[in-house]
Scaffold this active site. Structure first.
Site, PDB file in Angstrom:
ATOM      1  N   HIS A   1       3.076  -6.082  -9.087  1.00  0.00           N
ATOM      2  CA  HIS A   1       1.976  -5.320  -9.675  1.00  0.00           C
ATOM      3  C   HIS A   1       1.739  -5.695 -11.135  1.00  0.00           C
ATOM      4  O   HIS A   1       0.631  -5.516 -11.643  1.00  0.00           O
ATOM      5  CB  HIS A   1       2.232  -3.817  -9.531  1.00  0.00           C
ATOM      6  CG  HIS A   1       1.882  -3.296  -8.174  1.00  0.00           C
ATOM      7  ND1 HIS A   1       1.093  -2.186  -7.964  1.00  0.00           N
ATOM      8  CD2 HIS A   1       2.194  -3.752  -6.938  1.00  0.00           C
ATOM      9  CE1 HIS A   1       0.938  -1.979  -6.674  1.00  0.00           C
ATOM     10  NE2 HIS A   1       1.620  -2.914  -6.024  1.00  0.00           N
TER      11      HIS A   1
ATOM     12  N   HIS B   1       8.006  -6.374   2.079  1.00  0.00           N
ATOM     13  CA  HIS B   1       7.904  -5.081   2.751  1.00  0.00           C
ATOM     14  C   HIS B   1       9.082  -4.832   3.693  1.00  0.00           C
ATOM     15  O   HIS B   1       9.123  -3.806   4.362  1.00  0.00           O
ATOM     16  CB  HIS B   1       6.585  -4.982   3.525  1.00  0.00           C
ATOM     17  CG  HIS B   1       5.394  -4.801   2.641  1.00  0.00           C
ATOM     18  ND1 HIS B   1       4.094  -4.799   3.119  1.00  0.00           N
ATOM     19  CD2 HIS B   1       5.294  -4.592   1.299  1.00  0.00           C
ATOM     20  CE1 HIS B   1       3.263  -4.613   2.109  1.00  0.00           C
ATOM     21  NE2 HIS B   1       3.970  -4.482   0.993  1.00  0.00           N
TER      22      HIS B   1
END
Length: 331
Positions: A71, A197
């Protein structure tokens, strides 16, 4: 002495190849391996100690630190702009719905920075701390360790509007591919990095539209495995206003960096639309199968892709600054 097995030889070759790749990368990016060897030789060790300490208290923080790096790099480049706190006159990245309340690990960065400022003040950038912490998090959860080129400087701007550059969980394959391409990453690297993930969790709000309000024709996304959908509905009840409800991204091994994520998605147990979209083209589908069947190959490719991602938009030399407090721009 027992003979060296062919598997061991292949592992050595791949790791040497990874080292060569890293060397090539840092020469192009004006960041380099061992950047702090003279100016703050304990830097990487201090950061690793703080990551290990945090992980021992909350295993989920490893996933948080990997995501923090992603991010950061996808918004204004890897310049630690994601760490800056909002002020009365500016809403910063961390308060975007894309980051708040889901993004975490800030306290680990703060702890590492405090120790580094005590040992070698004004030397180690917050951007480099994020990159090292992400590497250490991958390694501590069962991934491969890798060398991190350093020398990034910290940016002085953090704007909530810039987080529109982050691909949402509702992205389709074309949107995901474009987002990664904009940041210099290939579709293959996108599939590889999606394997992050395999660890961590998601807030229910990020995916419940797939369970209860998919489109005007059906309530539930037909691509979701029905048994998996039923389990998710139990954990994320319809109409719940509890923003703290979370589920593991990879239920079978949520704290281990393995290829269970790829196995799940191939069996229609991907949590996000963006996960499931990776099955939508022959090339990405093939990559998903390859990663599912070859855990070591995936770990090596993931390490390479993380190094490349860590180059996005870096500022070096006299650009930016070295923040003394990662949350606040220097005065």
């Amino acid at each position: 002495m027992s003979p060296i097995s062919m598997a061991h030889i292949l592992t050595i070759i791949t790791l040497v190849s990874l080292q060569c790749f890293v060397t090539l990368v840092h020469s192009k990016a004006q960041i380099q391996i061992g950047f702090y060897s003279d100016s703050c030789s304990e830097a990487e060790s201090i950061i690793k100690q703080e990551v290990s300490k945090a992980y021992s208290e909350d295993r989920g923080l490893a996933a948080g630190l990997v995501r923090l790096h992603f991010h950061d790099c996808f918004v204004r480049g890897c310049d630690a702009s994601v760490l800056i706190d909002s002020t009365p006159s500016n809403q910063a990245e961390k308060d975007s719905p894309a980051n708040n309340p889901s993004l975490r690990g800030f306290n680990v960065i703060d702890s590492a920075k405090a120790r580094l400022e005590a040992s070698c003040p004004g030397i180690v950038s917050c951007a480099d701390i994020i990159a090292f912490a992400a590497r250490d998090s991958f390694e501590i959860t069962g991934g491969l360790g890798y060398e991190v080129p350093a020398g990034r400087r910290d940016g002085r701007v953090s704007l909530i509007a810039d987080t529109r550059a982050l691909p949402p969980a509702t992205s389709n394959l074309a949107q995901l591919t474009q987002s990664f391409s904009t940041n210099g990453l290939t579709q293959e690297e996108m599939v590889t990095l999606s394997g992050a993930h395999t660890i961590g969790r998601s807030h229910c709000t990020a995916f419940t539209s797939r369970l209860y309000n998919f489109n005007s024709t059906v309530n539930q996304d037909p691509s979701v495995n029905p048994l998996y959908a039923s389990k998710l509905k139990q954990e994320c009840p319809k109409g719940s206003n509890n923003v703290n409800l979370v589920v593991p991204m990879n239920p079978s091994s949520p704290t281990i960096s393995d290829t269970g994520y790829y196995v799940d998605v191939l069996n229609n147990r991907g949590l996000f639309t963006s996960d499931q979209s990776l099955l939508m083209s022959p090339s990405t589908l093939n990559q998903m199968h390859q990663h599912a069947m070859n855990p070591l190959v995936w770990k090596i490719k993931f390490a390479k892709a993380m190094v490349k991602m860590g180059r996005i938009g870096v500022i070096t030399g006299q650009q930016g600054e070295i923040r003394s407090n990662c949350r606040v721009i220097n005065k």
